[in-house]
Design an enzyme around this catalytic site. Structure first.
Site, PDB file in Angstrom:
ATOM      1  N   ILE A   1       4.148  13.598  -2.279  1.00 53.21           N
ATOM      2  CA  ILE A   1       3.288  12.691  -1.507  1.00 53.21           C
ATOM      3  C   ILE A   1       3.446  11.289  -2.084  1.00 53.21           C
ATOM      4  O   ILE A   1       3.175  11.058  -3.274  1.00 53.21           O
ATOM      5  CB  ILE A   1       1.807  13.131  -1.584  1.00 53.21           C
TER       6      ILE A   1
ATOM      7  N   ASP B   1       7.398   2.335  -7.174  1.00 52.47           N
ATOM      8  CA  ASP B   1       7.308   1.353  -6.101  1.00 52.47           C
ATOM      9  C   ASP B   1       8.414   1.704  -5.110  1.00 52.47           C
ATOM     10  O   ASP B   1       9.605   1.563  -5.426  1.00 52.47           O
ATOM     11  CB  ASP B   1       7.505  -0.060  -6.669  1.00 52.47           C
TER      12      ASP B   1
ATOM     13  N   ASN C   1       3.733   8.509   2.997  1.00 56.88           N
ATOM     14  CA  ASN C   1       2.421   7.940   3.309  1.00 56.88           C
ATOM     15  C   ASN C   1       2.267   6.515   2.772  1.00 56.88           C
ATOM     16  O   ASN C   1       1.530   5.714   3.342  1.00 56.88           O
ATOM     17  CB  ASN C   1       1.351   8.863   2.711  1.00 56.88           C
TER      18      ASN C   1
ATOM     19  N   TYR D   1       3.111  -5.700  11.309  1.00 56.79           N
ATOM     20  CA  TYR D   1       2.601  -4.382  10.896  1.00 56.79           C
ATOM     21  C   TYR D   1       2.890  -3.363  12.005  1.00 56.79           C
ATOM     22  O   TYR D   1       3.418  -2.276  11.732  1.00 56.79           O
ATOM     23  CB  TYR D   1       1.101  -4.431  10.587  1.00 56.79           C
TER      24      TYR D   1
ATOM     25  N   LYS E   1       5.365   0.024  11.962  1.00 58.58           N
ATOM     26  CA  LYS E   1       4.900   1.382  12.248  1.00 58.58           C
ATOM     27  C   LYS E   1       5.639   1.974  13.444  1.00 58.58           C
ATOM     28  O   LYS E   1       5.836   3.181  13.528  1.00 58.58           O
ATOM     29  CB  LYS E   1       3.380   1.377  12.460  1.00 58.58           C
TER      30      LYS E   1
HETATM   31  P1  NDP Z   1      -4.708   2.772   1.061  1.00 63.87           P
HETATM   32  O1  NDP Z   1      -4.553   1.330   0.771  1.00 63.87           O
HETATM   33  O2  NDP Z   1      -6.002   3.425   0.743  1.00 63.87           O
HETATM   34  O3  NDP Z   1      -3.535   3.589   0.365  1.00 63.87           O
HETATM   35  C1  NDP Z   1      -2.212   3.136   0.417  1.00 63.87           C
HETATM   36  C2  NDP Z   1      -1.352   3.874  -0.598  1.00 63.87           C
HETATM   37  O4  NDP Z   1      -0.013   3.390  -0.503  1.00 63.87           O
HETATM   38  C3  NDP Z   1      -1.835   3.638  -2.015  1.00 63.87           C
HETATM   39  O5  NDP Z   1      -1.774   4.854  -2.722  1.00 63.87           O
HETATM   40  C4  NDP Z   1      -0.819   2.657  -2.574  1.00 63.87           C
HETATM   41  O6  NDP Z   1      -0.637   2.909  -3.964  1.00 63.87           O
HETATM   42  C5  NDP Z   1       0.438   3.061  -1.809  1.00 63.87           C
HETATM   43  N1  NDP Z   1       1.434   1.994  -1.764  1.00 63.87           N
HETATM   44  C6  NDP Z   1       1.328   0.767  -1.170  1.00 63.87           C
HETATM   45  N2  NDP Z   1       2.419   0.047  -1.407  1.00 63.87           N
HETATM   46  C7  NDP Z   1       3.252   0.824  -2.166  1.00 63.87           C
HETATM   47  C8  NDP Z   1       4.526   0.631  -2.750  1.00 63.87           C
HETATM   48  N3  NDP Z   1       5.210  -0.519  -2.603  1.00 63.87           N
HETATM   49  N4  NDP Z   1       5.078   1.645  -3.459  1.00 63.87           N
HETATM   50  C9  NDP Z   1       4.410   2.790  -3.617  1.00 63.87           C
HETATM   51  N5  NDP Z   1       3.198   3.046  -3.111  1.00 63.87           N
HETATM   52  C10 NDP Z   1       2.625   2.059  -2.396  1.00 63.87           C
HETATM   53  O7  NDP Z   1      -4.382   2.921   2.619  1.00 63.87           O
HETATM   54  P2  NDP Z   1      -4.304   4.209   3.574  1.00 63.87           P
HETATM   55  O8  NDP Z   1      -4.525   5.452   2.842  1.00 63.87           O
HETATM   56  O9  NDP Z   1      -5.128   3.907   4.743  1.00 63.87           O
HETATM   57  O10 NDP Z   1      -2.790   4.087   4.026  1.00 63.87           O
HETATM   58  C11 NDP Z   1      -1.864   5.149   3.924  1.00 63.87           C
HETATM   59  C12 NDP Z   1      -0.885   5.038   5.082  1.00 63.87           C
HETATM   60  O11 NDP Z   1      -1.590   5.208   6.304  1.00 63.87           O
HETATM   61  C13 NDP Z   1      -0.205   3.676   5.180  1.00 63.87           C
HETATM   62  O12 NDP Z   1       1.132   3.878   5.526  1.00 63.87           O
HETATM   63  C14 NDP Z   1      -0.953   2.980   6.319  1.00 63.87           C
HETATM   64  O13 NDP Z   1      -0.174   2.031   6.970  1.00 63.87           O
HETATM   65  C15 NDP Z   1      -1.254   4.173   7.209  1.00 63.87           C
HETATM   66  N6  NDP Z   1      -2.362   4.031   8.151  1.00 63.87           N
HETATM   67  C16 NDP Z   1      -3.600   3.611   7.758  1.00 63.87           C
HETATM   68  C17 NDP Z   1      -4.626   3.529   8.682  1.00 63.87           C
HETATM   69  C18 NDP Z   1      -5.972   3.028   8.314  1.00 63.87           C
HETATM   70  O14 NDP Z   1      -6.700   2.547   9.226  1.00 63.87           O
HETATM   71  N7  NDP Z   1      -6.407   3.138   7.093  1.00 63.87           N
HETATM   72  C19 NDP Z   1      -4.411   3.940  10.070  1.00 63.87           C
HETATM   73  C20 NDP Z   1      -3.083   4.339  10.369  1.00 63.87           C
HETATM   74  C21 NDP Z   1      -2.117   4.415   9.439  1.00 63.87           C
HETATM   75  P3  NDP Z   1      -0.423   1.808  -5.113  1.00 63.87           P
HETATM   76  O15 NDP Z   1      -1.132   0.561  -4.669  1.00 63.87           O
HETATM   77  O16 NDP Z   1      -1.009   2.464  -6.312  1.00 63.87           O
HETATM   78  O17 NDP Z   1       1.054   1.657  -5.181  1.00 63.87           O
HETATM   79  C1  8X3 Z   2      -3.922   1.025  10.760  1.00 59.84           C
HETATM   80  C2  8X3 Z   2      -4.642   1.075  12.039  1.00 59.84           C
HETATM   81  O1  8X3 Z   2      -5.378  -0.334  14.005  1.00 59.84           O
HETATM   82  O2  8X3 Z   2      -6.185  -0.959  11.794  1.00 59.84           O
HETATM   83  O3  8X3 Z   2      -2.624   1.460  10.922  1.00 59.84           O
HETATM   84  O4  8X3 Z   2      -3.887  -1.368  12.410  1.00 59.84           O
HETATM   85  S1  8X3 Z   2      -5.020  -0.473  12.586  1.00 59.84           S
END
Ligand code: NDP
Ligand code: 8X3
Length: 256
Positions: free
Chosen positions: A10, A63, A90, A156, A160
């Site tokens: 993950i 990263d 993710n 963004y 996606k």
């Molecule tokens: P969070 O910010 O809570 O989590 C994001 C995760 O991604 C963190 O664990 C962060 O870890 C990691 N991450 C970010 N950049 C990097 C990098 N360069 N390398 C490695 N890890 C990275 O957001 P979400 O859980 O909401 O987001 C998870 C996924 O879901 C994303 O792809 C987001 O676009 C997508 N998403 C989110 C939605 C929302 O409304 N929340 C809706 C739809 C999709 P760390 O900073 O420790 O590296």
């Molecule tokens: C995150 C959902 O609608 O906030 O992917 O961009 S939205």
């Protein structure tokens, strides 16, 4: 819905969906490889999962934007974790909300490098071994933002949409193998997502979810678990999930 004997990788497991998926998969008996940049968060989570569920966990500070770092990580996975059954791509983020003519280059680079190139880098490392074993599943966390544009979502949303196409590419290119691909498109979900998008502005982040019940990490984790536990002949390719108050990225009812 059990994952005993399965190994899952993950990315972005230090927060939000990734953390919730780690928890749900551990509960279901999976062995876990957890990556993110914030290693201290991963260590905390791993300790918790080991104590609570006796989960075998390998954590690695990664990263995903660096192909070299991803390759070094992949080559350093311990022998007993090497056979990855489920990859959850993710790790991802949004940065800023500006009209496209005012776009901030640094934000564009970060989103594309993480959400598109990072996802590809991890996938490119993991897939060949899945193909060799003729087994495995890739779950990509894309977004409803990849299906439908919203004002100031531009890059963004584009990143996606790319993730969504990559999910479909896996199903298409690897048709004839036992490898499965699933694209999950969540809508508004309260995680660290908006705090990251608005660079720590908690009020602005909170306002994104004003007047509605958003999705939470657990909602997505339960879906990922369902997908990952289907019999081998079943490939769930595509899922869109929103809060009930959200019909599209822009049609949202708020009770204020
Ligand atoms: P969070 O910010 O809570 O989590 C994001 C995760 O991604 C963190 O664990 C962060 O870890 C990691 N991450 C970010 N950049 C990097 C990098 N360069 N390398 C490695 N890890 C990275 O957001 P979400 O859980 O909401 O987001 C998870 C996924 O879901 C994303 O792809 C987001 O676009 C997508 N998403 C989110 C939605 C929302 O409304 N929340 C809706 C739809 C999709 P760390 O900073 O420790 O590296
Ligand atoms: C995150 C959902 O609608 O906030 O992917 O961009 S939205």
């Amino acid at each position: 819905m059990r994952l005993d004997g399965k190994t899952a990788l993950i990315t972005g497991a230090s927060a939000g969906f990734g953390l919730a998926i780690a928890y749900e998969f551990a509960l279901a008996g999976a062995k876990l490889i957890l990556t993110a940049r914030r290693i201290e968060k991963l260590n905390e989570l791993a300790e918790h999962l080991k104590n609570e569920f006796q989960t075998e966990v390998f954590v690695y500070g990664l990263d995903v934007r660096s192909y070299d770092a991803v390759t070094v990580f992949y080559n350093n996975i311990p022998e007993n974790f090497k056979e990855i059954d489920i990859l959850v791509n993710n790790a991802g983020l949004a940065r800023g909300m500006e009209t496209i003519d005012n776009g901030v280059l640094e934000n564009w680079e970060e989103m594309i490098d993480t959400n598109v190139k990072g996802l590809l880098y991890v996938t490119r490392n993991v897939l060949p071994d899945m193909v060799k074993r003729n087994a495995g599943m890739v779950i990509n966390i894309s977004s409803i933002a990849g299906r439908d544009i919203y004002p100031k979502g531009n890059v963004y949303c584009a990143s996606k949409a790319a993730a969504r196409m990559i999910s479909q590419s896996i199903a298409v290119d690897l048709n004839g193998t036992n490898i499965r691909s699933c694209n999950i498109d969540p809508g508004l979900a309260e995680t660290e997502f908006s705090i990251v998008r608005f660079r720590g502005d908690k009020d602005k982040a909170k306002a994104v979810y004003n007047g509605l019940t958003p999705l939470y990490g657990k909602d997505i984790a339960e879906i990922a678990l369902f997908v990952a536990t289907r019999p081998e002949h079943v490939m769930i390719q595509d899922i869109m999930v929103t809060p009930t108050a959200q019909a599209t990225p822009t049609i949202v009812t708020r009770k204020l």
